[in-house]
Design a protein around this motif. Structure first.
Motif, PDB file in Angstrom:
ATOM      1  N   TRP A  21      57.084 -26.671 -10.322  1.00  0.00           N
ATOM      2  CA  TRP A  21      56.763 -26.413  -8.920  1.00  0.00           C
ATOM      3  C   TRP A  21      55.603 -25.447  -8.831  1.00  0.00           C
ATOM      4  O   TRP A  21      55.566 -24.439  -9.531  1.00  0.00           O
ATOM      5  CB  TRP A  21      57.999 -25.800  -8.257  1.00  0.00           C
ATOM      6  CG  TRP A  21      57.909 -25.501  -6.800  1.00  0.00           C
ATOM      7  CD1 TRP A  21      57.257 -26.214  -5.843  1.00  0.00           C
ATOM      8  CD2 TRP A  21      58.541 -24.406  -6.113  1.00  0.00           C
ATOM      9  NE1 TRP A  21      57.457 -25.638  -4.603  1.00  0.00           N
ATOM     10  CE2 TRP A  21      58.220 -24.531  -4.748  1.00  0.00           C
ATOM     11  CE3 TRP A  21      59.349 -23.337  -6.525  1.00  0.00           C
ATOM     12  CZ2 TRP A  21      58.683 -23.623  -3.786  1.00  0.00           C
ATOM     13  CZ3 TRP A  21      59.800 -22.446  -5.573  1.00  0.00           C
ATOM     14  CH2 TRP A  21      59.482 -22.598  -4.220  1.00  0.00           C
ATOM     15  N   TYR A  70      52.242 -14.615 -17.868  1.00  0.00           N
ATOM     16  CA  TYR A  70      52.652 -15.301 -16.643  1.00  0.00           C
ATOM     17  C   TYR A  70      52.808 -16.795 -16.880  1.00  0.00           C
ATOM     18  O   TYR A  70      53.738 -17.428 -16.406  1.00  0.00           O
ATOM     19  CB  TYR A  70      51.594 -15.051 -15.556  1.00  0.00           C
ATOM     20  CG  TYR A  70      52.128 -15.097 -14.158  1.00  0.00           C
ATOM     21  CD1 TYR A  70      52.890 -14.049 -13.662  1.00  0.00           C
ATOM     22  CD2 TYR A  70      51.877 -16.185 -13.335  1.00  0.00           C
ATOM     23  CE1 TYR A  70      53.385 -14.079 -12.385  1.00  0.00           C
ATOM     24  CE2 TYR A  70      52.373 -16.213 -12.042  1.00  0.00           C
ATOM     25  CZ  TYR A  70      53.121 -15.160 -11.572  1.00  0.00           C
ATOM     26  OH  TYR A  70      53.611 -15.198 -10.301  1.00  0.00           O
ATOM     27  N   PHE A  83      55.883 -17.691 -18.839  1.00  0.00           N
ATOM     28  CA  PHE A  83      57.133 -17.765 -18.063  1.00  0.00           C
ATOM     29  C   PHE A  83      57.539 -19.230 -17.853  1.00  0.00           C
ATOM     30  O   PHE A  83      58.706 -19.541 -17.692  1.00  0.00           O
ATOM     31  CB  PHE A  83      56.969 -17.104 -16.684  1.00  0.00           C
ATOM     32  CG  PHE A  83      56.817 -15.610 -16.720  1.00  0.00           C
ATOM     33  CD1 PHE A  83      57.174 -14.881 -17.843  1.00  0.00           C
ATOM     34  CD2 PHE A  83      56.335 -14.937 -15.613  1.00  0.00           C
ATOM     35  CE1 PHE A  83      57.021 -13.491 -17.865  1.00  0.00           C
ATOM     36  CE2 PHE A  83      56.189 -13.555 -15.632  1.00  0.00           C
ATOM     37  CZ  PHE A  83      56.532 -12.836 -16.760  1.00  0.00           C
ATOM     38  N   GLY A  84      56.559 -20.113 -17.828  1.00  0.00           N
ATOM     39  CA  GLY A  84      56.840 -21.531 -17.627  1.00  0.00           C
ATOM     40  C   GLY A  84      57.626 -22.157 -18.775  1.00  0.00           C
ATOM     41  O   GLY A  84      58.135 -23.259 -18.659  1.00  0.00           O
ATOM     42  N   ARG A  96      50.849 -22.555 -15.241  1.00  0.00           N
ATOM     43  CA  ARG A  96      52.256 -22.321 -15.566  1.00  0.00           C
ATOM     44  C   ARG A  96      53.060 -23.607 -15.407  1.00  0.00           C
ATOM     45  O   ARG A  96      53.901 -23.931 -16.238  1.00  0.00           O
ATOM     46  CB  ARG A  96      52.836 -21.225 -14.669  1.00  0.00           C
ATOM     47  CG  ARG A  96      54.197 -20.760 -15.139  1.00  0.00           C
ATOM     48  CD  ARG A  96      54.801 -19.764 -14.185  1.00  0.00           C
ATOM     49  NE  ARG A  96      55.088 -20.383 -12.910  1.00  0.00           N
ATOM     50  CZ  ARG A  96      55.288 -19.713 -11.780  1.00  0.00           C
ATOM     51  NH1 ARG A  96      55.228 -18.409 -11.777  1.00  0.00           N
ATOM     52  NH2 ARG A  96      55.540 -20.357 -10.661  1.00  0.00           N
ATOM     53  N   GLN A 129      54.955 -25.822 -18.391  1.00  0.00           N
ATOM     54  CA  GLN A 129      56.376 -26.187 -18.302  1.00  0.00           C
ATOM     55  C   GLN A 129      56.609 -27.581 -18.890  1.00  0.00           C
ATOM     56  O   GLN A 129      57.735 -27.940 -19.185  1.00  0.00           O
ATOM     57  CB  GLN A 129      56.811 -26.122 -16.824  1.00  0.00           C
ATOM     58  CG  GLN A 129      58.261 -25.721 -16.627  1.00  0.00           C
ATOM     59  CD  GLN A 129      58.575 -25.415 -15.156  1.00  0.00           C
ATOM     60  OE1 GLN A 129      57.726 -24.902 -14.425  1.00  0.00           O
ATOM     61  NE2 GLN A 129      59.775 -25.755 -14.720  1.00  0.00           N
ATOM     62  N   ASN A 178      61.993 -10.790 -15.913  1.00  0.00           N
ATOM     63  CA  ASN A 178      60.587 -11.199 -15.786  1.00  0.00           C
ATOM     64  C   ASN A 178      60.454 -12.376 -14.826  1.00  0.00           C
ATOM     65  O   ASN A 178      59.480 -12.478 -14.094  1.00  0.00           O
ATOM     66  CB  ASN A 178      60.028 -11.601 -17.145  1.00  0.00           C
ATOM     67  CG  ASN A 178      59.547 -10.411 -17.936  1.00  0.00           C
ATOM     68  OD1 ASN A 178      59.313  -9.346 -17.375  1.00  0.00           O
ATOM     69  ND2 ASN A 178      59.407 -10.586 -19.234  1.00  0.00           N
ATOM     70  N   LEU A 179      61.415 -13.269 -14.856  1.00  0.00           N
ATOM     71  CA  LEU A 179      61.369 -14.417 -13.948  1.00  0.00           C
ATOM     72  C   LEU A 179      61.861 -14.028 -12.556  1.00  0.00           C
ATOM     73  O   LEU A 179      61.292 -14.433 -11.547  1.00  0.00           O
ATOM     74  CB  LEU A 179      62.235 -15.568 -14.472  1.00  0.00           C
ATOM     75  CG  LEU A 179      61.894 -16.135 -15.840  1.00  0.00           C
ATOM     76  CD1 LEU A 179      62.640 -17.443 -16.056  1.00  0.00           C
ATOM     77  CD2 LEU A 179      60.413 -16.378 -16.009  1.00  0.00           C
ATOM     78  N   LEU A 199      59.683 -12.800  -9.787  1.00  0.00           N
ATOM     79  CA  LEU A 199      58.846 -13.755  -9.053  1.00  0.00           C
ATOM     80  C   LEU A 199      59.556 -14.246  -7.797  1.00  0.00           C
ATOM     81  O   LEU A 199      59.014 -15.049  -7.057  1.00  0.00           O
ATOM     82  CB  LEU A 199      58.511 -14.960  -9.938  1.00  0.00           C
ATOM     83  CG  LEU A 199      57.853 -14.649 -11.277  1.00  0.00           C
ATOM     84  CD1 LEU A 199      57.727 -15.916 -12.112  1.00  0.00           C
ATOM     85  CD2 LEU A 199      56.490 -14.034 -11.053  1.00  0.00           C
ATOM     86  N   SER A 218      63.289 -22.450 -10.241  1.00  0.00           N
ATOM     87  CA  SER A 218      62.469 -23.609 -10.578  1.00  0.00           C
ATOM     88  C   SER A 218      61.997 -23.536 -12.028  1.00  0.00           C
ATOM     89  O   SER A 218      61.615 -24.547 -12.611  1.00  0.00           O
ATOM     90  CB  SER A 218      61.271 -23.713  -9.630  1.00  0.00           C
ATOM     91  OG  SER A 218      60.223 -22.874 -10.063  1.00  0.00           O
ATOM     92  N   LEU A 219      62.013 -22.339 -12.605  1.00  0.00           N
ATOM     93  CA  LEU A 219      61.612 -22.199 -14.009  1.00  0.00           C
ATOM     94  C   LEU A 219      62.809 -22.349 -14.945  1.00  0.00           C
ATOM     95  O   LEU A 219      62.659 -22.253 -16.156  1.00  0.00           O
ATOM     96  CB  LEU A 219      60.952 -20.837 -14.225  1.00  0.00           C
ATOM     97  CG  LEU A 219      59.605 -20.651 -13.510  1.00  0.00           C
ATOM     98  CD1 LEU A 219      59.146 -19.213 -13.585  1.00  0.00           C
ATOM     99  CD2 LEU A 219      58.553 -21.570 -14.105  1.00  0.00           C
TER     100      LEU A 219
END
Lengths: 430, 371
Positions: A86, A102, A105-106, A157, A161, B249-250, B253, B260-261
């Motif tokens: 997303w 950052y 993170f994906g 990102r 993923q 860390n997630l 956000l 969603s991650l």
């Protein structure tokens, strides 16, 4: 699991309620791998809600969204995150972490619990950052980059993923035109080269037409059109869904439709009720007419303009002022249709003003159409500089200008002289 | 804008930036240890460093080394014994408790800031500390004997903190967009709980002075047994919290992006809040209400080491411990004869810091950077 015939993304009878409002009604929509689908529609039509329902962020009242064959609601969150990525519309990071972290993170959904990222994860993050052209800047903080770079980081990102499906919510919002094109170009390339399915909610129909393989139009939570941009985007659809009048053209180079929408006349709000001022038509182009248009409107004349190419500064000003115009596609010679429109406007004018515009082969017809009119109605040539300095037609324009003067057209030096010349005869009370 | 918030100790930060990440860690660790050692010399009774060192050596080695801890000085053995007691039974447990409580508050503050995406979050400002304090005050009503108190106190404190945490979480769900709403909710809850507590205390005058003093935050009641219990609780809570760096860390956000991650955002959020409440409760149970440690520590860490929660969580615990230790030293140095509650010192340091953050953030809002 994935079946060969299954589309990557499928909304099936999807109905979503948010509070009292039914935001999506029984929606059917599919998208397959390698395809960029533009999701468009007016504000509140349900674009974002559809994306959020696909992510499992809002529950479906009836129906479902299938991701590679399985309903979103039945997939564990982790598995969901391996199938769909997303790019949200408004994401703000709380911590100022480096871009590289950052993007990393994906990779969370691919990591075993409490494990650190491995070489495969770092490779994916690097590839994604290179794909959006930000690898060199990977150590900069996410809160220090510009809006355009931030959007690219979010795209990176989502790319890192490594999901078959990408959902992009207004990816071009807050971006200037250059960055809009750049971002969508990257998304389309990503779709085609990697066989990903991307669904992008887009407000800009011209961008949708240019980049999407398919356009789906939502209106009040219902799908009202779905197909290739050239087939879907029509003047009727724009009037019906957005309530706007649009000049729909086709780009001569690519054959893609593009449009210039405006509000219908009745919706333009109250206009100053002057006792029916006289109608003045301004011939211009390239911004030469803009100051004249503004001044004449302020003076209370009913002003028309033409024939102007799309994206012309004068046209933008005319649109902004809500003036009737004759228009043509950029850089093309004036076509029969545009000339007819132009002549119609000229016929209705009580006076004609010729702005000091640069005359080339493509707009010479603007002067040709004036021939013979100076004898019937006042024609004013605004000439701060002589025509020779603006003549790019090897003298044709200069010859036409002299002919107009011979017919009775008056040359004035500037705006003030024009106002003075127009006023005695233009004021209806005199 | 720059870092999410954070004060601007511009010069030290710039100086520190010259060192690598490892260098900065080393500075942090060495500085902290030096401070801990130096703190042992500070107190109402002046004891020379070599005596302190000898006492420590004597006790740690079980009397094998430094059999005469008071050194070659011609001291009466009674005097020497009293020095041993001062150093070993009073000062050291207090220092250790300061470090433990500070660490608990630091890690708790870092967690709360990340979970709520709020640079002003802190166990004290969100009312967790008041909740824990109310739990402790209940003890004085129930009149539990001192022997059981050490065991019962942390549980009551935990129950109080957890209850408050649940209320704050509910408030955050409702108004996730506003930093101020969350804080004001915390302030209101905190005031309400304080009022309830005062009623409890006043209805039971016996021991009310003790409670009042305890409420201001002090390390005077430190004993080895209490240190042990607190350390156990903080190690459990802080240890588990530190494992959740990647998840935080997630979460920073926002819960939806985190989900969603691939993160079970709601579940992890609840779990983190549970652990932060536990850590807070351990600190409050034995030191009373000490504010601002949890607010300040994570900001110092961010400045020095960046915003990665895998680093921020343990480092905030460390900085929190050092911070409270220094605050305690300052309290002792400022008023050597009467015991100045350490909570007053942290308030002197933390409240201006809070205001600076608040006004800085206000100016930063238009760019939409803040949640």
């Amino acid at each position: 699991m994935t079946d060969g015939d299954d589309p990557a993304f499928a909304a099936e009878g999807l109905t979503v309620r948010l509070g009292e409002r039914t935001v999506l009604h029984d929606l059917e929509l599919r998208a397959s791998r390698g395809e960029l689908l533009a999701l468009t529609g007016p504000n509140g039509s349900g674009k974002t809600t559809l994306l959020r329902a696909a992510l499992g962020l809002v529950p479906a009242l009836r129906g479902r969204v299938r991701l590679l064959g399985d309903a979103t609601g039945e997939l564990p969150i982790r598995e969901r995150a391996r199938r769909v990525a997303w790019m949200p519309q408004d994401e703000s990071a709380f911590e100022n972490v480096p871009l590289y972290d950052y993007v990393l993170f994906g990779r969370y959904a691919h990591l075993p619990p409490f494990a650190a990222e491995g070489p495969a994860d770092r490779a994916a993050a690097e590839a994604a950052l290179r794909e959006v052209g930000l690898w060199e800047q990977r150590q900069r903080g996410i809160r220090e980059v510009s809006g355009g770079e931030r959007q690219r980081v979010l795209l990176a990102r989502a790319v890192a993923q490594e999901t078959p499906i990408l959902l992009l919510d207004e990816p071009t919002a807050h971006l200037d035109i250059g960055h809009q094109l750049d971002l969508l170009e990257r998304v389309r390339r990503h779709c085609r080269e990697r066989g990903r399915c991307a669904i992008a909610a887009l407000h800009d129909l011209n961008l949708a037409a240019r980049y999407a393989d398919r356009v789906a139009v939502l209106s009040r939570g219902r799908l009202v059109a779905d197909g290739p941009p050239a087939a879907v985007l029509s003047e009727a659809l724009l009037r019906e869904v957005w309530g706007v009048v649009a000049d729909l053209r086709r780009d001569p180079a690519s054959g893609l439709p593009y449009l210039l929408p405006r509000l219908p006349a009745r919706d333009r709000g109250p206009r100053p009720e002057t006792p029916r001022p006289r109608r003045v038509h301004v011939v211009g182009g390239g911004g030469a007419a803009a100051p004249l248009l503004r001044a004449l409107v302020e003076d209370g004349y009913r002003v028309t303009a033409g024939a102007l190419p799309l994206f012309d500064t004068d046209l933008e000003v005319a649109e902004e002022l809500g003036l009737p115009t004759a228009t043509e596609v950029p850089f093309a010679p004036l076509g029969a249709e545009a000339r007819a429109e132009h002549r119609a406007l000229l016929d209705e004018a009580d006076a004609i003003v010729v702005a000091p515009f640069a005359v080339g082969p493509s707009n010479l017809a603007n002067l040709e159409d004036l021939v013979g009119r100076a004898a019937r109605i006042p024609v004013f040539l605004v000439e701060p500089t002589p025509i020779s300095s603006r003549d790019f037609t090897r003298g044709s324009a200069s010859a036409l200008r002299d002919r107009l003067v011979a017919d009775g057209a008056r040359s004035v030096a500037d705006l003030a002289a024009l106002s003075a010349a127009l006023a005695p005869r233009a004021d209806p009370d005199r | 804008m720059g870092a999410p918030a954070g004060p601007s100790p511009a010069v030290p930060a710039r100086l520190l930036r010259r060192f690598g990440r490892r260098g900065r860690w080393a500075i942090l660790l060495l500085g902290g240890t030096a401070l801990l050692a130096a703190s042992a010399f500070v107190g109402p009774v002046a004891i020379p460093p070599e005596t302190v060192a000898a006492v420590l050596l004597h006790e740690v080695s079980g009397g094998a080394l430094a059999p005469q801890p008071c050194g070659p000085l011609p001291l009466a053995s009674a005097v020497c014994q009293s020095r041993i007691e001062i150093v070993w039974d009073v000062r050291l447990p207090a220092l250790l408790l300061a470090a433990i409580a500070g660490a608990a508050l630091g890690v708790s503050g870092a967690t709360l800031q990340g979970v709520f995406r709020n640079p002003l979050a802190d166990p004290y400002l969100l009312g967790l500390s008041s909740g824990a304090a109310l739990g402790v005050a209940a003890l004085f009503i129930l009149k539990v004997g001192v022997a059981e108190a050490n065991i019962v106190l942390p549980f009551l404190a935990f129950a109080g903190a957890l209850g408050t945490g649940a209320i704050v979480l509910a408030a955050a769900r409702r108004a996730s967009r506003s930093v101020e709403t969350l804080l004001l909710t915390g302030v209101a809850i905190s005031n309400l709980l304080s009022a309830v507590m005062l009623v409890l205390v006043l209805s039971n005058p016996i021991g009310s002075l003790q409670v009042t003093f305890w409420l201001l935050g002090g390390l005077g009641g430190a004993t080895w047994a209490r240190d042990g219990i607190a350390l156990g609780g903080v190690l459990v809570a802080g240890g588990i919290l530190s494992l959740y760096g990647r998840e935080l860390n997630l979460l920073q956000l926002g819960p939806e992006v985190a989900q969603s991650l691939g993160l079970q955002a709601a579940r992890v959020r609840t779990r983190l809040l549970f652990l932060a409440s536990l850590a807070t409760a351990m600190a409050v149970a034995f030191t009373g209400v000490i504010g601002f440690v949890g607010l300040v520590s994570p900001h110092i860490v961010r400045r020095l080491l960046g915003g990665d929660y895998r680093v921020v969580l343990p480092a905030s615990a460390f900085v929190g411990g050092v911070f409270l230790l220094v605050a305690n030293d300052l309290a002792l140095l400022a008023l050597p004869t009467s015991e100045l509650p350490v909570g007053i010192v942290t308030a002197f340091a933390g409240a201006p810091f809070f205001l600076a953050l608040l006004y800085r953030r206000r100016r930063a809002v238009p760019d939409g950077g803040m949640p």
